[in-house]
Design an enzyme around this catalytic site. Structure first.
Site, PDB file in Angstrom:
ATOM      1  N   PRO A   2       0.809  -1.206   0.000  1.00  0.00           N
ATOM      2  CA  PRO A   2       0.000   0.000   0.000  1.00  0.00           C
ATOM      3  C   PRO A   2       0.843   1.257   0.000  1.00  0.00           C
ATOM      4  CG  PRO A   2      -0.451  -1.441   1.884  1.00  0.00           C
ATOM      5  CD  PRO A   2       0.830  -1.859   1.295  1.00  0.00           C
ATOM      6  N   GLU A   3       0.548   2.134  -0.930  1.00  0.00           N
ATOM      7  CA  GLU A   3       1.163   3.455  -0.983  1.00  0.00           C
ATOM      8  C   GLU A   3       0.075   4.465  -0.626  1.00  0.00           C
ATOM      9  OE1 GLU A   3       3.454   3.981  -4.606  1.00  0.00           O
ATOM     10  OE2 GLU A   3       3.442   1.847  -4.989  1.00  0.00           O
ATOM     11  N   HIS A  97      -2.927 -15.701   8.158  1.00  0.00           N
ATOM     12  CA  HIS A  97      -2.016 -14.624   8.565  1.00  0.00           C
ATOM     13  C   HIS A  97      -2.749 -13.445   9.172  1.00  0.00           C
ATOM     14  CE1 HIS A  97       1.188 -16.787   6.534  1.00  0.00           C
ATOM     15  NE2 HIS A  97       0.405 -16.873   5.481  1.00  0.00           N
ATOM     16  N   ARG A 116       3.488 -11.017   5.151  1.00  0.00           N
ATOM     17  CA  ARG A 116       4.947 -10.932   5.341  1.00  0.00           C
ATOM     18  C   ARG A 116       5.341 -10.257   6.655  1.00  0.00           C
ATOM     19  NH1 ARG A 116       7.102  -8.839  -0.392  1.00  0.00           N
ATOM     20  NH2 ARG A 116       9.145  -9.194   0.508  1.00  0.00           N
ATOM     21  N   ARG A 161      20.127  17.786  -4.503  1.00  0.00           N
ATOM     22  CA  ARG A 161      20.362  16.393  -4.130  1.00  0.00           C
ATOM     23  C   ARG A 161      20.984  15.626  -5.289  1.00  0.00           C
ATOM     24  NH1 ARG A 161      17.403  14.569   0.332  1.00  0.00           N
ATOM     25  NH2 ARG A 161      18.586  12.665  -0.078  1.00  0.00           N
TER      26      ARG A 161
END
Length: 289
Positions: A2-3, A97, A116, A161
């Site tokens: 998820p972003e 899970h 995970r 940067r």
DNA sequence: AAGATTACCTGAAGGC
DNA sequence: TGCCTTCAGGTAATCT
């Protein structure tokens, strides 16, 4: 997984059902992703959820404790790669899970599932976490929200940067919420190669990138996020934005803009997709002898 | 000291 | 079929 758009979709879903409800019990299985399990088990039962917020990729549940001692609590949840947060009836089948069950006073259940276990869960007590008063240092370290930042702030954070632009977009201390999918989609839209160095982008390119990031994220939120493998929203439904991806996981396919062939390379340690024709690679600097 | 690499965990997919 | 390797949208720790 998820972003920002996925976490935002989950936050909106939870915001529609959680505020006003109280947690009546906490059951926890595997817990290596939880900072302080005992604190959750001790402080959450009885607490009433007052608000649901999103901060970058973090979900924040604001809670009011029934006792006088810790007045306010904030449960901080990061979904990592495979985390799911779903509200369902208590007798709904339990997905494999599933490690955390919060019983709610209306009889429903809030469940956390994470294959995970790259996710994180921690409780902030009266705004402060843990013995050493770490506070919400985790949140404070995060950069600007790409949907709230002005163009000047966006550009200012990249200026000077020497890192690749892809690494900068992924760096949560620079911008909070971007991940691999939306970084590649944004760079394609802005016609900028992921290996370009931040410092070498022109003002015009930076402006295009700013616009691209905002447009891609906003559109992805409208489509309720991308379900590539595990992501579902708070009612268990997938998102649809994966159908609108222009480069992500499209290596070898045709560029929607120029008809060129989408390529793939590892940039910033992540597999990256781009069109070598519309996103020209930076010129290699000749090595000084 | 910024930037790059590696480790964490499980499952799916592809090669042989 | 099955065994092996590689890869996956996350960050944090460790290197150079």
């Amino acid at each position: 997984m998820p972003e920002l758009p996925e976490v935002e979709t989950v936050a909106r879903g939870l915001r529609g059902v959680l505020p006003g409800k109280s947690i009546t019990g906490a059951r926890i299985g595997k817990s290596d992703f939880i900072d302080d399990v005992a604190a959750l088990e001790r402080l959450l039962p009885g607490a009433r959820i007052s608000a649901v917020r999103r901060h970058g990729k973090f979900l924040l549940l604001d809670l009011e404790s029934p006792s006088a001692e810790p007045r306010s609590l904030c449960l901080l949840i990061h979904l990592g790669m495979t985390g799911r947060l779903v509200v369902c009836p208590p007798d709904a089948p339990i997905a494999p899970h599933t490690h955390v069950f919060f019983a709610l006073d209306d009889g429903s259940e809030l469940r956390y599932t994470d294959i995970r276990r790259f996710g994180k869960m921690r409780l902030l007590v009266d705004g402060v976490n843990g013995a050493n008063g770490g506070g919400d240092a985790v949140l404070a370290a995060l950069g600007a929200d790409p949907l709230e930042a002005s163009e000047a702030e966006f550009a200012g954070r990249m200026r000077g940067r020497r890192a690749r632009i892809k690494a900068l977009l992924l760096d949560q201390r620079v911008l909070r919420g971007m991940g691999n999918i939306y970084t590649d989609e944004s760079l394609w839209r802005a016609r900028i190669h992921p290996m370009r160095l931040g410092a070498n982008l022109s003002g015009e390119e930076m402006r295009r990138l700013y616009r691209a990031v905002r447009d891609v994220l906003a559109e992805a939120i409208r489509f309720r996020g991308s379900s590539v493998s595990d992501y579902v929203d708070s009612s268990g439904q997938p998102g649809w934005f994966q159908q609108r991806h222009r480069v992500y996981r499209r290596a070898g396919k045709k560029c929607f803009r120029c008809g060129g062939t989408i390529g793939r390379a590892t940039v910033a340690g992540r597999s990256s997709y781009f069109c070598p024709r519309c996103q020209p690679a930076p010129r290699k600097r000749r090595r000084a002898k």
